[in-house]
Design a protein around this motif. Structure first.
Motif, PDB file in Angstrom:
ATOM      1  N   MET A 143       0.854  -1.189   0.000  1.00 43.21           N
ATOM      2  CA  MET A 143       0.000   0.000   0.000  1.00 43.21           C
ATOM      3  C   MET A 143       0.894   1.244   0.000  1.00 43.21           C
ATOM      4  SD  MET A 143      -2.885   1.161   2.750  1.00 43.21           S
ATOM      5  CE  MET A 143      -3.735   2.737   2.573  1.00 43.21           C
ATOM      6  N   SER A 144       0.669   2.139  -0.974  1.00 45.13           N
ATOM      7  CA  SER A 144       1.456   3.374  -1.032  1.00 45.13           C
ATOM      8  C   SER A 144       0.749   4.476  -0.260  1.00 45.13           C
ATOM      9  CB  SER A 144       1.665   3.798  -2.485  1.00 45.13           C
ATOM     10  OG  SER A 144       0.415   4.074  -3.081  1.00 45.13           O
ATOM     11  N   TYR A 145       1.568   5.403   0.187  1.00 46.70           N
ATOM     12  CA  TYR A 145       0.996   6.503   0.950  1.00 46.70           C
ATOM     13  C   TYR A 145       1.699   7.788   0.551  1.00 46.70           C
ATOM     14  CZ  TYR A 145       0.001   9.712   4.765  1.00 46.70           C
ATOM     15  OH  TYR A 145      -0.365  10.815   5.492  1.00 46.70           O
ATOM     16  N   HIS A 146       0.928   8.805   0.212  1.00 50.08           N
ATOM     17  CA  HIS A 146       1.505  10.110  -0.109  1.00 50.08           C
ATOM     18  C   HIS A 146       1.059  11.108   0.935  1.00 50.08           C
ATOM     19  CE1 HIS A 146       2.892  13.647  -2.149  1.00 50.08           C
ATOM     20  NE2 HIS A 146       1.658  14.150  -2.156  1.00 50.08           N
ATOM     21  N   ASN A 147       2.022  11.781   1.506  1.00 45.76           N
ATOM     22  CA  ASN A 147       1.736  12.787   2.527  1.00 45.76           C
ATOM     23  C   ASN A 147       1.060  13.979   1.859  1.00 45.76           C
ATOM     24  OD1 ASN A 147       1.735  14.786   4.461  1.00 45.76           O
ATOM     25  ND2 ASN A 147       3.837  14.373   5.165  1.00 45.76           N
ATOM     26  N   PRO A 148      -0.202  14.276   2.179  1.00 47.62           N
ATOM     27  CA  PRO A 148      -0.901  15.385   1.514  1.00 47.62           C
ATOM     28  C   PRO A 148      -0.335  16.747   1.870  1.00 47.62           C
ATOM     29  CG  PRO A 148      -2.221  14.522   3.326  1.00 47.62           C
ATOM     30  CD  PRO A 148      -1.066  13.579   3.173  1.00 47.62           C
ATOM     31  N   PHE A 149       0.486  16.810   2.926  1.00 50.91           N
ATOM     32  CA  PHE A 149       1.048  18.097   3.340  1.00 50.91           C
ATOM     33  C   PHE A 149       2.378  18.408   2.657  1.00 50.91           C
ATOM     34  CE2 PHE A 149      -1.520  16.496   6.894  1.00 50.91           C
ATOM     35  CZ  PHE A 149      -2.430  17.541   7.020  1.00 50.91           C
ATOM     36  N   THR A 150       2.929  17.421   1.942  1.00 47.01           N
ATOM     37  CA  THR A 150       4.206  17.595   1.266  1.00 47.01           C
ATOM     38  C   THR A 150       4.007  17.489  -0.237  1.00 47.01           C
ATOM     39  OG1 THR A 150       5.364  16.585   3.134  1.00 47.01           O
ATOM     40  CG2 THR A 150       6.580  16.771   1.054  1.00 47.01           C
ATOM     41  N   PRO A 151       4.272  18.538  -0.997  1.00 47.34           N
ATOM     42  CA  PRO A 151       4.107  18.455  -2.458  1.00 47.34           C
ATOM     43  C   PRO A 151       5.131  17.510  -3.057  1.00 47.34           C
ATOM     44  CG  PRO A 151       5.162  20.519  -1.842  1.00 47.34           C
ATOM     45  CD  PRO A 151       4.735  19.865  -0.566  1.00 47.34           C
ATOM     46  N   PRO A 152       4.831  16.915  -4.214  1.00 48.64           N
ATOM     47  CA  PRO A 152       5.802  16.021  -4.869  1.00 48.64           C
ATOM     48  C   PRO A 152       7.101  16.769  -5.169  1.00 48.64           C
ATOM     49  CG  PRO A 152       3.637  15.852  -5.888  1.00 48.64           C
ATOM     50  CD  PRO A 152       3.567  17.014  -4.960  1.00 48.64           C
ATOM     51  N   ARG A 153       8.214  16.057  -5.013  1.00 54.43           N
ATOM     52  CA  ARG A 153       9.521  16.666  -5.261  1.00 54.43           C
ATOM     53  C   ARG A 153      10.076  16.188  -6.583  1.00 54.43           C
ATOM     54  NH1 ARG A 153      13.392  15.291  -0.485  1.00 54.43           N
ATOM     55  NH2 ARG A 153      14.764  16.684  -1.689  1.00 54.43           N
ATOM     56  N   LYS A 154      10.638  17.131  -7.370  1.00 52.70           N
ATOM     57  CA  LYS A 154      11.316  16.780  -8.598  1.00 52.70           C
ATOM     58  C   LYS A 154      12.801  16.578  -8.328  1.00 52.70           C
ATOM     59  CE  LYS A 154       8.141  18.946 -11.863  1.00 52.70           C
ATOM     60  NZ  LYS A 154       8.017  19.847 -13.040  1.00 52.70           N
ATOM     61  N   SER A 155      13.426  15.762  -9.145  1.00 50.02           N
ATOM     62  CA  SER A 155      14.830  15.442  -8.975  1.00 50.02           C
ATOM     63  C   SER A 155      15.715  16.619  -9.354  1.00 50.02           C
ATOM     64  CB  SER A 155      15.184  14.233  -9.845  1.00 50.02           C
ATOM     65  OG  SER A 155      16.586  14.045  -9.901  1.00 50.02           O
ATOM     66  N   ALA A 156      16.740  16.857  -8.550  1.00 47.20           N
ATOM     67  CA  ALA A 156      17.721  17.885  -8.901  1.00 47.20           C
ATOM     68  C   ALA A 156      18.595  17.423 -10.061  1.00 47.20           C
ATOM     69  CB  ALA A 156      18.595  18.217  -7.692  1.00 47.20           C
ATOM     70  N   THR A 157      18.812  16.114 -10.156  1.00 48.30           N
ATOM     71  CA  THR A 157      19.625  15.569 -11.245  1.00 48.30           C
ATOM     72  C   THR A 157      18.828  15.512 -12.539  1.00 48.30           C
ATOM     73  OG1 THR A 157      20.880  14.233  -9.669  1.00 48.30           O
ATOM     74  CG2 THR A 157      20.994  13.590 -11.993  1.00 48.30           C
ATOM     75  N   PHE A 158      17.620  14.984 -12.458  1.00 44.93           N
ATOM     76  CA  PHE A 158      16.743  14.908 -13.619  1.00 44.93           C
ATOM     77  C   PHE A 158      15.718  16.037 -13.547  1.00 44.93           C
ATOM     78  CE2 PHE A 158      18.599  10.740 -13.424  1.00 44.93           C
ATOM     79  CZ  PHE A 158      18.769  10.384 -14.758  1.00 44.93           C
ATOM     80  N   ASP A 159      16.194  17.262 -13.747  1.00 47.63           N
ATOM     81  CA  ASP A 159      15.300  18.415 -13.694  1.00 47.63           C
ATOM     82  C   ASP A 159      14.521  18.527 -14.997  1.00 47.63           C
ATOM     83  OD1 ASP A 159      17.177  19.342 -15.499  1.00 47.63           O
ATOM     84  OD2 ASP A 159      17.987  20.873 -14.171  1.00 47.63           O
ATOM     85  N   ASP A 160      13.648  19.546 -15.094  1.00 43.25           N
ATOM     86  CA  ASP A 160      12.772  19.659 -16.261  1.00 43.25           C
ATOM     87  C   ASP A 160      13.562  19.787 -17.560  1.00 43.25           C
ATOM     88  OD1 ASP A 160      10.558  19.444 -14.679  1.00 43.25           O
ATOM     89  OD2 ASP A 160      10.126  21.599 -14.605  1.00 43.25           O
ATOM     90  N   HIS A 161      14.632  20.578 -17.535  1.00 44.88           N
ATOM     91  CA  HIS A 161      15.434  20.755 -18.745  1.00 44.88           C
ATOM     92  C   HIS A 161      16.076  19.443 -19.172  1.00 44.88           C
ATOM     93  CE1 HIS A 161      18.128  22.563 -21.683  1.00 44.88           C
ATOM     94  NE2 HIS A 161      19.130  21.941 -21.092  1.00 44.88           N
ATOM     95  N   THR A 162      16.639  18.701 -18.205  1.00 47.09           N
ATOM     96  CA  THR A 162      17.281  17.427 -18.521  1.00 47.09           C
ATOM     97  C   THR A 162      16.280  16.432 -19.093  1.00 47.09           C
ATOM     98  OG1 THR A 162      18.910  17.786 -16.764  1.00 47.09           O
ATOM     99  CG2 THR A 162      18.623  15.525 -17.560  1.00 47.09           C
ATOM    100  N   LEU A 163      15.112  16.353 -18.488  1.00 50.57           N
ATOM    101  CA  LEU A 163      14.077  15.447 -18.986  1.00 50.57           C
ATOM    102  C   LEU A 163      13.658  15.819 -20.404  1.00 50.57           C
ATOM    103  CD1 LEU A 163      11.854  15.141 -15.781  1.00 50.57           C
ATOM    104  CD2 LEU A 163      13.431  13.422 -16.686  1.00 50.57           C
TER     105      LEU A 163
END
Length: 442
Positions: A1-21
């Motif tokens: 069972m997965s659980y996502h903390n509703p108080f913490t927004p999803p984090r993007k990778s510093a290595t695979f940032d938007d430009h790199t992707l």
């Protein structure tokens, strides 16, 4: 069972940032590498990481504009029979006709002449407009040999042998087919509309001994009148500077990785070379070790933007600087008034991604006659002259505050660093200390 903390927004990778992707997806879709113009966009240690120590009790400042602070520089005093003297140590770097429009090249010549400094041809040869509007013109001698002929070597005031460029040390440049007009093709002896790639090395020499022979050839062609510059990209500045001096150079031009280019691979721009700040002290050390500091002049380029940058480069031991990107901005490139048209090109004012495509709405990095006509070379030349004037005044203001009556009297002792990296690269103390990393060794 997965659980996502509703108080913490999803984090993007510093290595695979938007430009790199986005780059991974683009490469997967096209199978080709990305090509663009301008210089590195990654943040590297730069002149902003240094501060001047102005005068107070322990140092005596010069009073305002009533006490002279000289800005002149003479280049080519080692062997040339006709060294060139400039009113300001800020010169215009080589940018080709082909990469730039004819009006832009004319504007650079006009602005440099008003300011009392030099401009440089770049790859592709010398245009009559450029020679006619440049009081002091440096002729670039590149691996491509595009447009090279003995007549133009003699028409120049100095010759710059380009071994490397800061944006791509070890690599050749590109000029895409849409910028190879009839005139550009004729000057370069190339087919119209076909992508062109410049050679990464000179075809007739492979090392410093051959370079010495080439310099002697150029001196014979020009009757030993013209100063001979050697331009290198910032990669191994100590040894490259020492070998250029050994080969007989009058001037060494050192271009750091913040320097721009008409076009090359993005991976090259962002991952090859060294920051300008890291290049200066090793080059100066080489000149000092050979007893040639101030005898062979050092011009530094790559990311120079203000009079403060000029003063810092000179304090670290340079004799002059060269500007390219900043000069184009002064002419009117990447002006927000063209934002709607930049948006149509898929970019934005200030991104400089359009330089290689030949569709510049400002009429500067293009060969399209309708776009090029948008640039008034007289008005643009005045803007460049104004900018050069301001930069010179800013450098003078700082020099006076440090008690110097010539910009060349600025020295490393006048500087401190804000970061460990800048302290190590510039070999000046970390602010508030008398220490920098590696002190006592080179």
């Amino acid at each position: 069972m997965s659980y996502h903390n509703p108080f913490t927004p999803p984090r993007k990778s510093a290595t695979f940032d938007d430009h790199t992707l986005a780059e991974i997806r683009r490469a997967a879709a096209t199978g080709i590498y990305d090509i663009r113009g301008a210089g590195t966009k990654r943040k590297v240690p730069h002149f902003d990481d240094l501060l001047f120590l102005g005068a107070s009790i322990s140092r005596y400042p010069l009073e305002g504009y009533r006490e002279k602070c000289d800005t002149t520089v003479t280049l080519g005093t080692r062997f040339a029979r006709k060294p060139i003297t400039l009113k300001t140590p800020i010169t215009i770097a080589g940018m080709s006709f082909g990469a730039l429009s004819g009006n832009a090249k004319e504007a650079l010549g006009r602005g440099a002449t008003i300011a009392g400094t030099s401009t440089t041809t770049g790859d592709g040869g010398m245009t009559d407009e450029e020679r006619g509007h440049s009081q002091t013109l440096v002729y670039q001698y590149l691996p491509s040999r595009y447009g090279m002929n003995p007549k133009d070597l003699r028409r120049a005031d100095a010759i710059e042998v380009v071994v490397g460029q800061g944006a791509k040390p070890g690599g050749g440049g590109m000029l895409l087919g849409q910028k190879i007009s009839d005139r550009v093709a004729n000057m370069r002896n190339l087919p119209k509309g076909i992508d062109q790639r410049s050679a990464c090395r000179h075809p007739d020499w492979t090392g410093p001994d051959d370079l010495e022979i080439k310099i002697l050839e150029l001196r014979e062609i020009t009757d030993w009148e013209k100063p001979i510059y050697i331009k290198v990209g910032g990669a191994r500045p100590y040894y490259d500077t020492a070998l250029a001096v050994k080969a007989g150079a009058d001037v060494v031009v050192l271009d750091g990785m913040q320097g721009g280019t008409a076009a090359t691979q993005d991976v090259f721009i962002e991952n090859v070379g060294m920051p300008t700040l890291a290049c200066i002290r090793p080059a100066v050390q080489a000149l000092q070790d050979l007893g040639m500091h101030r005898k062979v002049q050092l011009i530094v380029s790559g990311g120079i933007r203000s009079g403060a940058d000029v003063a810092k480069a000179l304090a670290l031991g340079a004799d002059a600087v060269a500007i390219g990107t900043a000069a184009l901005v002064a002419l009117g490139d990447n002006d927000p008034k063209w934002e709607d048209e930049y948006q149509k090109l898929g970019t934005t004012a200030g991104a400089y991604d359009d330089w290689h495509e030949g569709k510049d709405p400002a009429g500067i990095t293009t060969q399209d006659p309708e776009l090029a006509a948008r640039l008034d070379p007289v008005a643009a030349g005045r803007r460049l002259a104004n900018y050069l004037k301001v930069m010179t005044l800013e450098a003078q203001t700082i020099a006076r505050a440090c008690g110097k009556n010539h910009l060349h009297n600025l020295e490393p002792e006048d500087l401190v660093a804000l970061t460990m990296e800048a302290a190590a690269m510039a070999q000046v103390p970390l602010a508030g200390t008398n220490w920098f990393p590696g002190k006592g060794s080179f």
